[in-house]
Motif scaffolding. Structure first.
Motif, PDB file in Angstrom:
ATOM      1  N   LYS A 175       0.781  -1.270   0.093  1.00 57.96           N
ATOM      2  CA  LYS A 175      -0.177   0.087  -0.217  1.00 57.96           C
ATOM      3  C   LYS A 175       1.014   0.848  -0.143  1.00 57.96           C
ATOM      4  O   LYS A 175       0.691   2.489  -0.944  1.00 57.96           O
ATOM      5  CB  LYS A 175      -0.935   0.069   1.203  1.00 57.96           C
ATOM      6  N   LYS A 176       2.333   1.234   1.074  1.00 58.56           N
ATOM      7  CA  LYS A 176       2.742   2.657   0.674  1.00 58.56           C
ATOM      8  C   LYS A 176       3.446   2.608  -0.317  1.00 58.56           C
ATOM      9  O   LYS A 176       3.704   3.640  -1.313  1.00 58.56           O
ATOM     10  CB  LYS A 176       4.113   2.096   1.909  1.00 58.56           C
ATOM     11  N   LEU A 177       3.658   1.536  -1.768  1.00 58.20           N
ATOM     12  CA  LEU A 177       4.655   1.504  -2.653  1.00 58.20           C
ATOM     13  C   LEU A 177       3.546   2.462  -3.562  1.00 58.20           C
ATOM     14  O   LEU A 177       3.423   3.293  -4.282  1.00 58.20           O
ATOM     15  CB  LEU A 177       4.603   0.412  -3.444  1.00 58.20           C
ATOM     16  N   LYS A 178       1.755   1.851  -3.556  1.00 56.86           N
ATOM     17  CA  LYS A 178       0.569   2.617  -4.259  1.00 56.86           C
ATOM     18  C   LYS A 178       0.573   4.249  -4.101  1.00 56.86           C
ATOM     19  O   LYS A 178       0.764   5.034  -4.400  1.00 56.86           O
ATOM     20  CB  LYS A 178      -0.328   1.764  -4.140  1.00 56.86           C
ATOM     21  N   GLU A 179       0.962   4.341  -2.257  1.00 53.01           N
ATOM     22  CA  GLU A 179       0.962   5.872  -2.109  1.00 53.01           C
ATOM     23  C   GLU A 179       2.282   6.558  -2.840  1.00 53.01           C
ATOM     24  O   GLU A 179       1.846   7.839  -2.644  1.00 53.01           O
ATOM     25  CB  GLU A 179       1.248   5.887  -0.762  1.00 53.01           C
ATOM     26  N   LYS A 180       2.886   5.522  -2.965  1.00 51.33           N
ATOM     27  CA  LYS A 180       4.467   6.455  -3.839  1.00 51.33           C
ATOM     28  C   LYS A 180       4.253   6.985  -5.399  1.00 51.33           C
ATOM     29  O   LYS A 180       5.031   7.491  -6.162  1.00 51.33           O
ATOM     30  CB  LYS A 180       5.617   5.915  -3.587  1.00 51.33           C
ATOM     31  N   GLY A 181       3.156   6.494  -5.722  1.00 56.00           N
ATOM     32  CA  GLY A 181       2.936   6.435  -6.961  1.00 56.00           C
ATOM     33  C   GLY A 181       3.147   5.086  -7.272  1.00 56.00           C
ATOM     34  O   GLY A 181       3.294   5.391  -9.128  1.00 56.00           O
ATOM     35  N   ILE A 182       4.047   3.753  -7.207  1.00 60.11           N
ATOM     36  CA  ILE A 182       5.070   2.972  -7.705  1.00 60.11           C
ATOM     37  C   ILE A 182       3.896   2.342  -8.049  1.00 60.11           C
ATOM     38  O   ILE A 182       2.915   1.910  -7.127  1.00 60.11           O
ATOM     39  CB  ILE A 182       5.673   2.643  -7.129  1.00 60.11           C
ATOM     40  N   SER A 183       3.902   1.624  -9.642  1.00 58.13           N
ATOM     41  CA  SER A 183       2.638   0.626 -10.151  1.00 58.13           C
ATOM     42  C   SER A 183       3.473  -1.044  -9.406  1.00 58.13           C
ATOM     43  O   SER A 183       4.410  -1.257  -9.351  1.00 58.13           O
ATOM     44  CB  SER A 183       2.418   0.700 -11.354  1.00 58.13           C
ATOM     45  N   VAL A 184       2.269  -1.855  -9.212  1.00 58.52           N
ATOM     46  CA  VAL A 184       2.764  -3.343  -8.578  1.00 58.52           C
ATOM     47  C   VAL A 184       2.139  -4.191  -9.244  1.00 58.52           C
ATOM     48  O   VAL A 184       1.374  -3.839  -9.151  1.00 58.52           O
ATOM     49  CB  VAL A 184       1.896  -3.410  -7.474  1.00 58.52           C
ATOM     50  N   LEU A 185       2.627  -5.289  -9.914  1.00 60.58           N
ATOM     51  CA  LEU A 185       2.085  -6.736 -10.139  1.00 60.58           C
ATOM     52  C   LEU A 185       2.062  -7.317  -9.305  1.00 60.58           C
ATOM     53  O   LEU A 185       3.378  -7.634  -9.244  1.00 60.58           O
ATOM     54  CB  LEU A 185       2.368  -6.221 -11.518  1.00 60.58           C
ATOM     55  N   LEU A 186       1.205  -7.805  -8.641  1.00 56.15           N
ATOM     56  CA  LEU A 186       1.451  -8.392  -8.076  1.00 56.15           C
ATOM     57  C   LEU A 186       0.723 -10.133  -7.926  1.00 56.15           C
ATOM     58  O   LEU A 186      -0.517 -10.503  -8.201  1.00 56.15           O
ATOM     59  CB  LEU A 186       0.791  -8.525  -6.450  1.00 56.15           C
ATOM     60  N   ILE A 187       1.931 -10.875  -8.127  1.00 56.10           N
ATOM     61  CA  ILE A 187       1.348 -12.551  -8.178  1.00 56.10           C
ATOM     62  C   ILE A 187       1.236 -13.018  -6.508  1.00 56.10           C
ATOM     63  O   ILE A 187       2.345 -13.007  -5.964  1.00 56.10           O
ATOM     64  CB  ILE A 187       2.492 -13.394  -9.249  1.00 56.10           C
ATOM     65  N   GLU A 188       0.234 -14.129  -6.915  1.00 58.83           N
ATOM     66  CA  GLU A 188      -0.332 -13.848  -5.664  1.00 58.83           C
ATOM     67  C   GLU A 188      -0.941 -15.393  -5.308  1.00 58.83           C
ATOM     68  O   GLU A 188      -1.780 -15.248  -6.258  1.00 58.83           O
ATOM     69  CB  GLU A 188      -0.558 -12.908  -4.740  1.00 58.83           C
ATOM     70  N   GLN A 189      -0.813 -16.247  -3.958  1.00 59.43           N
ATOM     71  CA  GLN A 189      -1.971 -17.484  -4.510  1.00 59.43           C
ATOM     72  C   GLN A 189      -2.797 -16.480  -3.098  1.00 59.43           C
ATOM     73  O   GLN A 189      -4.674 -17.701  -3.191  1.00 59.43           O
ATOM     74  CB  GLN A 189      -1.682 -18.769  -4.128  1.00 59.43           C
ATOM     75  N   LYS A 190      -2.811 -16.194  -1.912  1.00 62.75           N
ATOM     76  CA  LYS A 190      -3.789 -15.763  -0.621  1.00 62.75           C
ATOM     77  C   LYS A 190      -4.632 -14.935  -1.350  1.00 62.75           C
ATOM     78  O   LYS A 190      -4.250 -13.358  -1.503  1.00 62.75           O
ATOM     79  CB  LYS A 190      -2.934 -15.142  -0.153  1.00 62.75           C
ATOM     80  N   LEU A 191      -6.236 -15.471  -1.737  1.00 61.67           N
ATOM     81  CA  LEU A 191      -6.776 -14.392  -2.272  1.00 61.67           C
ATOM     82  C   LEU A 191      -7.194 -12.826  -1.105  1.00 61.67           C
ATOM     83  O   LEU A 191      -7.103 -12.251  -1.222  1.00 61.67           O
ATOM     84  CB  LEU A 191      -7.935 -15.336  -2.073  1.00 61.67           C
ATOM     85  N   THR A 192      -6.681 -13.568   0.172  1.00 61.26           N
ATOM     86  CA  THR A 192      -7.364 -12.834   1.338  1.00 61.26           C
ATOM     87  C   THR A 192      -6.779 -11.383   0.974  1.00 61.26           C
ATOM     88  O   THR A 192      -7.313  -9.819   1.078  1.00 61.26           O
ATOM     89  CB  THR A 192      -7.229 -12.775   2.577  1.00 61.26           C
ATOM     90  N   ILE A 193      -5.166 -11.483   0.787  1.00 62.79           N
ATOM     91  CA  ILE A 193      -4.082 -10.001   1.042  1.00 62.79           C
ATOM     92  C   ILE A 193      -3.988  -9.728  -0.867  1.00 62.79           C
ATOM     93  O   ILE A 193      -5.153  -8.052  -0.992  1.00 62.79           O
ATOM     94  CB  ILE A 193      -2.763 -10.183   1.415  1.00 62.79           C
ATOM     95  N   ALA A 194      -4.781 -10.090  -1.780  1.00 62.54           N
ATOM     96  CA  ALA A 194      -4.527  -9.980  -2.918  1.00 62.54           C
ATOM     97  C   ALA A 194      -6.234  -9.605  -3.426  1.00 62.54           C
ATOM     98  O   ALA A 194      -6.082  -8.279  -4.218  1.00 62.54           O
ATOM     99  CB  ALA A 194      -4.628 -10.868  -4.159  1.00 62.54           C
ATOM    100  N   MET A 195      -6.946  -9.633  -2.626  1.00 63.11           N
ATOM    101  CA  MET A 195      -8.418  -8.765  -2.939  1.00 63.11           C
ATOM    102  C   MET A 195      -8.418  -7.620  -2.264  1.00 63.11           C
ATOM    103  O   MET A 195      -9.327  -6.601  -2.500  1.00 63.11           O
ATOM    104  CB  MET A 195      -9.411  -9.105  -2.621  1.00 63.11           C
ATOM    105  N   SER A 196      -8.316  -7.486  -1.140  1.00 59.59           N
ATOM    106  CA  SER A 196      -7.859  -6.688  -0.099  1.00 59.59           C
ATOM    107  C   SER A 196      -7.255  -5.313  -0.656  1.00 59.59           C
ATOM    108  O   SER A 196      -7.499  -4.494  -0.051  1.00 59.59           O
ATOM    109  CB  SER A 196      -7.395  -6.657   1.414  1.00 59.59           C
ATOM    110  N   ILE A 197      -6.273  -5.460  -0.971  1.00 60.28           N
ATOM    111  CA  ILE A 197      -5.101  -4.497  -1.723  1.00 60.28           C
ATOM    112  C   ILE A 197      -5.152  -3.332  -2.938  1.00 60.28           C
ATOM    113  O   ILE A 197      -4.616  -2.885  -3.506  1.00 60.28           O
ATOM    114  CB  ILE A 197      -3.462  -4.539  -1.905  1.00 60.28           C
TER     115      ILE A 197
END
Length: 231
Positions: A175-197
């Motif tokens: 979330k801090k990366l996003k606040e700094k304007g950095i884009s993120v491509l997040l590869i993740e299996q845990k749906l909880t964290i992926a869906m929340s951010i």
């Protein structure tokens, strides 16, 4: 910023990606979801020039297919691989130094920023990275990539094998990366964290994108979750 069109990737004669297409905008967190073997990590490696592929990888108007991984990194793309790839005999601080594009620094992130974000790394900055815990090594890999001052960071399974508290910490970090304007491509299996951010979610199956939409849309789509995500 990042536009992928008709991307096909190969390992020898094995055809792994079949016409992948998506984009990532500035300051956006996009989750790339799917079961193991669906093609998520191969997509990351294709973007970074690490596998044979065809199609279009457009980064801010520049076509990057055929470029070397270090050339792509210098354009502003960061990559945190699943296996972390720390330098075990170097200290935490030395690992971070290796992440810098220039010895003079000058990027938007400093050593102090890294140590403020993850105080545990500051405590262990003179410790060899090879003796860190799995969570600490993940923090170090993320921070080392940030020291290269990327505008978009591709992160492959950052919460794999981590304790729940560290998973929450990684989520806050993203979330801090996003606040700094950095884009993120997040590869993740845990749906909880992926869906929340995430702002948007992509689901891969058999080397193709089978779903694209908001996390809320994915939560409401029981068929996609059952067919392509649930074990």
């Amino acid at each position: 910023m990042l536009k992928i069109e008709n991307l096909h990737a190969f390992y020898g004669k094995s055809h792994v990606l079949h016409g992948v297409h998506f984009n990532v905008g500035q300051g956006e967190i996009v989750a790339l979801l799917g079961r193991n073997g669906s093609g998520r990590s191969t997509t990351a490696k294709a973007i970074m020039g690490m596998v044979d592929c065809t199609g279009v990888v457009d980064w801010k108007g520049k076509h990057t297919l055929g470029m070397k991984p270090y050339e792509i990194a210098h354009l502003g793309l960061g990559y945190v691989p699943e296996n972390r790839d720390i330098f075990p005999k170097l200290t935490v601080h030395q690992n971070l130094m290796l992440g810098q594009k220039s010895a003079k620094g000058g990027g938007r992130w400093s050593f102090d920023d890294m140590y403020e974000m993850f105080p545990r790394l500051k405590e262990r900055q003179h410790t060899e990275a090879g003796v860190l815990s799995g969570g600490e090594q993940q923090m170090l890999t993320l921070c080392r990539t940030l020291m290269g001052d990327p505008e978009l960071i591709i992160i492959d399974e950052p919460t794999e094998g981590l304790a729940p508290k560290i998973v929450e910490l990684v989520g806050e970090y993203l979330k801090k990366l996003k606040e700094k304007g950095i884009s993120v491509l997040l590869i993740e299996q845990k749906l909880t964290i992926a869906m929340s951010i995430s702002d948007r979610a992509l689901v891969m199956g058999h080397g193709s994108i089978v779903f694209e939409g908001t996390p809320d849309t994915l939560r409401a789509d029981a068929y996609i979750r059952k067919e392509w995500l649930e074990v």
